[in-house]
Motif scaffolding. Sequence first.
Motif, PDB file in Angstrom:
ATOM      1  N   PHE A  36       0.833  -1.208   0.000  1.00  0.00           N
ATOM      2  CA  PHE A  36       0.000   0.000   0.000  1.00  0.00           C
ATOM      3  C   PHE A  36       0.869   1.261   0.000  1.00  0.00           C
ATOM      4  CE2 PHE A  36      -2.427   3.281   2.294  1.00  0.00           C
ATOM      5  CZ  PHE A  36      -3.557   3.353   1.498  1.00  0.00           C
ATOM      6  N   SER A  37       1.874   1.304   0.893  1.00  0.00           N
ATOM      7  CA  SER A  37       2.775   2.463   0.955  1.00  0.00           C
ATOM      8  C   SER A  37       3.678   2.523  -0.268  1.00  0.00           C
ATOM      9  CB  SER A  37       3.629   2.397   2.225  1.00  0.00           C
ATOM     10  OG  SER A  37       2.810   2.367   3.371  1.00  0.00           O
ATOM     11  N   ALA A  38       4.118   1.357  -0.750  1.00  0.00           N
ATOM     12  CA  ALA A  38       5.006   1.345  -1.908  1.00  0.00           C
ATOM     13  C   ALA A  38       4.314   1.871  -3.156  1.00  0.00           C
ATOM     14  CB  ALA A  38       5.509  -0.078  -2.161  1.00  0.00           C
ATOM     15  N   TYR A  39       2.997   1.730  -3.241  1.00  0.00           N
ATOM     16  CA  TYR A  39       2.260   2.215  -4.421  1.00  0.00           C
ATOM     17  C   TYR A  39       2.460   3.719  -4.592  1.00  0.00           C
ATOM     18  CZ  TYR A  39      -1.362   1.860  -7.997  1.00  0.00           C
ATOM     19  OH  TYR A  39      -2.030   1.845  -9.198  1.00  0.00           O
ATOM     20  N   PHE A  40       2.424   4.475  -3.494  1.00  0.00           N
ATOM     21  CA  PHE A  40       2.546   5.930  -3.578  1.00  0.00           C
ATOM     22  C   PHE A  40       3.981   6.368  -3.856  1.00  0.00           C
ATOM     23  CE2 PHE A  40      -0.912   5.196  -0.402  1.00  0.00           C
ATOM     24  CZ  PHE A  40      -1.959   5.474  -1.264  1.00  0.00           C
ATOM     25  N   ALA A  41       4.953   5.586  -3.404  1.00  0.00           N
ATOM     26  CA  ALA A  41       6.350   5.985  -3.568  1.00  0.00           C
ATOM     27  C   ALA A  41       6.959   5.470  -4.860  1.00  0.00           C
ATOM     28  CB  ALA A  41       7.179   5.499  -2.376  1.00  0.00           C
ATOM     29  N   PHE A  42       6.591   4.244  -5.285  1.00  0.00           N
ATOM     30  CA  PHE A  42       7.286   3.614  -6.417  1.00  0.00           C
ATOM     31  C   PHE A  42       6.366   3.244  -7.574  1.00  0.00           C
ATOM     32  CE2 PHE A  42       9.565   2.514  -2.488  1.00  0.00           C
ATOM     33  CZ  PHE A  42      10.778   3.103  -2.752  1.00  0.00           C
ATOM     34  N   GLY A  43       5.061   3.318  -7.392  1.00  0.00           N
ATOM     35  CA  GLY A  43       4.164   3.017  -8.481  1.00  0.00           C
ATOM     36  C   GLY A  43       3.565   1.624  -8.409  1.00  0.00           C
ATOM     37  N   ARG A  44       2.732   1.341  -9.399  1.00  0.00           N
ATOM     38  CA  ARG A  44       1.923   0.112  -9.378  1.00  0.00           C
ATOM     39  C   ARG A  44       2.757  -1.154  -9.480  1.00  0.00           C
ATOM     40  NH1 ARG A  44      -0.220  -2.802 -13.509  1.00  0.00           N
ATOM     41  NH2 ARG A  44       0.451  -1.220 -14.997  1.00  0.00           N
ATOM     42  N   ARG A  45       3.737  -1.185 -10.372  1.00  0.00           N
ATOM     43  CA  ARG A  45       4.481  -2.426 -10.591  1.00  0.00           C
ATOM     44  C   ARG A  45       5.221  -2.860  -9.339  1.00  0.00           C
ATOM     45  NH1 ARG A  45       7.150  -1.714 -16.669  1.00  0.00           N
ATOM     46  NH2 ARG A  45       5.157  -1.618 -17.802  1.00  0.00           N
ATOM     47  N   ALA A  58       4.531  -2.060  -6.269  1.00  0.00           N
ATOM     48  CA  ALA A  58       3.558  -2.423  -5.245  1.00  0.00           C
ATOM     49  C   ALA A  58       3.001  -3.821  -5.472  1.00  0.00           C
ATOM     50  CB  ALA A  58       2.432  -1.393  -5.219  1.00  0.00           C
ATOM     51  N   VAL A  59       2.687  -4.155  -6.732  1.00  0.00           N
ATOM     52  CA  VAL A  59       2.167  -5.495  -7.031  1.00  0.00           C
ATOM     53  C   VAL A  59       3.223  -6.558  -6.746  1.00  0.00           C
ATOM     54  CG1 VAL A  59       1.359  -6.995  -8.889  1.00  0.00           C
ATOM     55  CG2 VAL A  59       0.473  -4.674  -8.689  1.00  0.00           C
ATOM     56  N   ALA A  60       4.459  -6.270  -7.128  1.00  0.00           N
ATOM     57  CA  ALA A  60       5.540  -7.227  -6.859  1.00  0.00           C
ATOM     58  C   ALA A  60       5.736  -7.422  -5.363  1.00  0.00           C
ATOM     59  CB  ALA A  60       6.830  -6.735  -7.510  1.00  0.00           C
ATOM     60  N   LEU A  61       5.664  -6.350  -4.595  1.00  0.00           N
ATOM     61  CA  LEU A  61       5.827  -6.448  -3.153  1.00  0.00           C
ATOM     62  C   LEU A  61       4.656  -7.206  -2.523  1.00  0.00           C
ATOM     63  CD1 LEU A  61       7.745  -5.634  -0.913  1.00  0.00           C
ATOM     64  CD2 LEU A  61       6.494  -3.488  -0.674  1.00  0.00           C
ATOM     65  N   ALA A  62       3.438  -6.998  -3.036  1.00  0.00           N
ATOM     66  CA  ALA A  62       2.283  -7.740  -2.537  1.00  0.00           C
ATOM     67  C   ALA A  62       2.444  -9.236  -2.798  1.00  0.00           C
ATOM     68  CB  ALA A  62       1.006  -7.218  -3.196  1.00  0.00           C
ATOM     69  N   ALA A  63       2.899  -9.577  -3.985  1.00  0.00           N
ATOM     70  CA  ALA A  63       3.145 -10.994  -4.286  1.00  0.00           C
ATOM     71  C   ALA A  63       4.225 -11.566  -3.379  1.00  0.00           C
ATOM     72  CB  ALA A  63       3.539 -11.134  -5.749  1.00  0.00           C
ATOM     73  N   LEU A  80      -7.367  -5.527  -1.872  1.00  0.00           N
ATOM     74  CA  LEU A  80      -8.111  -4.328  -1.476  1.00  0.00           C
ATOM     75  C   LEU A  80      -7.175  -3.153  -1.214  1.00  0.00           C
ATOM     76  CD1 LEU A  80     -10.799  -5.854   0.906  1.00  0.00           C
ATOM     77  CD2 LEU A  80     -11.100  -5.038  -1.429  1.00  0.00           C
ATOM     78  N   ALA A  81      -6.025  -3.423  -0.608  1.00  0.00           N
ATOM     79  CA  ALA A  81      -5.079  -2.337  -0.340  1.00  0.00           C
ATOM     80  C   ALA A  81      -4.553  -1.745  -1.641  1.00  0.00           C
ATOM     81  CB  ALA A  81      -3.924  -2.866   0.509  1.00  0.00           C
ATOM     82  N   LEU A  82      -4.185  -2.595  -2.611  1.00  0.00           N
ATOM     83  CA  LEU A  82      -3.705  -2.094  -3.900  1.00  0.00           C
ATOM     84  C   LEU A  82      -4.800  -1.323  -4.636  1.00  0.00           C
ATOM     85  CD1 LEU A  82      -1.606  -5.153  -5.160  1.00  0.00           C
ATOM     86  CD2 LEU A  82      -0.753  -2.987  -4.264  1.00  0.00           C
ATOM     87  N   ALA A  92      -5.198   2.036  -3.013  1.00  0.00           N
ATOM     88  CA  ALA A  92      -4.082   2.915  -3.375  1.00  0.00           C
ATOM     89  C   ALA A  92      -4.237   3.436  -4.805  1.00  0.00           C
ATOM     90  CB  ALA A  92      -2.761   2.166  -3.221  1.00  0.00           C
ATOM     91  N   ALA A  93      -4.650   2.550  -5.721  1.00  0.00           N
ATOM     92  CA  ALA A  93      -4.827   2.973  -7.116  1.00  0.00           C
ATOM     93  C   ALA A  93      -5.909   4.029  -7.232  1.00  0.00           C
ATOM     94  CB  ALA A  93      -5.162   1.763  -7.988  1.00  0.00           C
ATOM     95  N   VAL A  94      -7.028   3.838  -6.525  1.00  0.00           N
ATOM     96  CA  VAL A  94      -8.114   4.817  -6.569  1.00  0.00           C
ATOM     97  C   VAL A  94      -7.660   6.142  -5.965  1.00  0.00           C
ATOM     98  CG1 VAL A  94     -10.398   5.371  -5.681  1.00  0.00           C
ATOM     99  CG2 VAL A  94      -9.933   3.091  -6.591  1.00  0.00           C
ATOM    100  N   ALA A  95      -6.935   6.058  -4.842  1.00  0.00           N
ATOM    101  CA  ALA A  95      -6.471   7.296  -4.188  1.00  0.00           C
ATOM    102  C   ALA A  95      -5.512   8.064  -5.074  1.00  0.00           C
ATOM    103  CB  ALA A  95      -5.812   6.947  -2.853  1.00  0.00           C
ATOM    104  N   VAL A  96      -4.571   7.352  -5.717  1.00  0.00           N
ATOM    105  CA  VAL A  96      -3.628   8.025  -6.606  1.00  0.00           C
ATOM    106  C   VAL A  96      -4.350   8.644  -7.795  1.00  0.00           C
ATOM    107  CG1 VAL A  96      -1.718   7.635  -8.195  1.00  0.00           C
ATOM    108  CG2 VAL A  96      -1.636   6.662  -5.899  1.00  0.00           C
ATOM    109  N   GLY A  97      -5.287   7.908  -8.381  1.00  0.00           N
ATOM    110  CA  GLY A  97      -6.042   8.460  -9.511  1.00  0.00           C
ATOM    111  C   GLY A  97      -6.839   9.684  -9.127  1.00  0.00           C
ATOM    112  N   GLU A  98      -7.455   9.640  -7.931  1.00  0.00           N
ATOM    113  CA  GLU A  98      -8.230  10.802  -7.481  1.00  0.00           C
ATOM    114  C   GLU A  98      -7.319  11.997  -7.233  1.00  0.00           C
ATOM    115  OE1 GLU A  98     -11.185  12.074  -3.780  1.00  0.00           O
ATOM    116  OE2 GLU A  98     -10.337  10.046  -3.914  1.00  0.00           O
ATOM    117  N   GLN A  99      -6.156  11.738  -6.628  1.00  0.00           N
ATOM    118  CA  GLN A  99      -5.227  12.833  -6.368  1.00  0.00           C
ATOM    119  C   GLN A  99      -4.734  13.450  -7.675  1.00  0.00           C
ATOM    120  OE1 GLN A  99      -1.242  11.999  -4.847  1.00  0.00           O
ATOM    121  NE2 GLN A  99      -1.581  13.526  -3.242  1.00  0.00           N
TER     122      GLN A  99
END
Length: 421
Positions: A122-131, A133-138, A174-176, A179-186
């Motif tokens: 979740f935190s990595a999505y805002f700092a490093f982007g989607r890829r 974050a997905v890799a870290l979730a996996a 759900l966390a990803l 994060a994606a929705v929050a980044v898009g809204e921002q």
Amino acid sequence: MASPPAVLATASVPTPACSPAPHASGRPVPWVAPVLYAAVLAGGLYYDVAGDAPPSPAKVAAFVAGLVTLSGLDVLERRRHRVRTPKGLAAALLGARLALFAAVAAADTAGLSRVLFVLLPFSAYFAFGRRVAVALAAGCLGLLIAWLSITVPGWHVTAAYVSDVLMFGLGLVLALSMAAVAVGEQESRTRLEHALYEVEESHARLTAYAERVAELTAAEERNRLAREIHDSLGHHLTAAAVQMEKAEAFLDRDRATAERALADARSSAARALGEVRHSVRALRGEAGPFRLSEALAELVRRLDGGGPRVTLETGGDESGYDAAALRTLYRAAQEALTNAFKHAAAGRVAVSVTCGEARARLVVEDDGGGLPPGPREERGFGLRGMRERVRLAGGDVSLTSEPGRGTTVTVTVPREPAGAV
């Protein structure tokens, strides 16, 4: 009669001062981590109090201290970096959180702390982007499965452990998604703020342009009125002044001549008043059609006999010409004749105008003393006003003169309208 100097000038429009450009309004969904810390803390303490086995004070202290440290770390990060944490520091903070999550999970007897690991992607999505974050979730999901495989043999056939893995995976998804929705809204909000800023800046710039255009329009109108006053009233008042001087000179020697001069002065004053009335009607759009040949004939008739002999020759068809262009020629003839009567000491002045198929040409020639050497535009504002008027009509002015050999003024204007005069 000298007219006032031209006041129309061009200048660049100043850039209006606008508010600073907008920036991102802060971190998206900053409440997620504190809420999760509070939920884990409440659940763990409740389990320690309500559980069958007495809690270990050391583990409870480590559990609480770990969560408090995580909360303080988040507060410090948000204060130091309100919008985005630099990537180097973000990577270090992810490592620190991973270690703290592991410590809290080791001290948590309720087993709820593993949910904290969803905050890593979740935190990595805002700092490093989607890829990333997905890799870290996996990776987090893989580590959980590996840990269960090592510590709980046969976990995959136990419904409770399988449910825990599925719920953890769902939490990661759900966390990803959040994060994606929050980044898009921002990003959308930032784009909207920038668009609003650009609209405000454009509005301020257009307002400045409109103000500048209004200033230039007013200056141009003042110039036009100055030329009208000089070319109409100036001419007639000059004639009246000449006649009154003549009347004063002949008052004691030839009373009849003095009375005729006074009558001519009154006539010039009446014509000046008529010019004023005509200008008012023109401003109101009530002026009748203008005939150049008739106006020149009347002008020559009034002047002939009061000084140099004036002759007029007209030719061509003026019916296809714009009234503004014809009036430009008339005002030029007025100015040239006024100068000839006032300054040239001429015995003869010849006026000729020819309206051709493409251009009309006016020539005013006198046999006076001519102009002395030097810049001619600096000798008065009449010639300057003539040049301005003719230039606005799309025409040209030519002046030739030599001392003792007279002066010739030539004015040409095109047949097609070239702008208001």
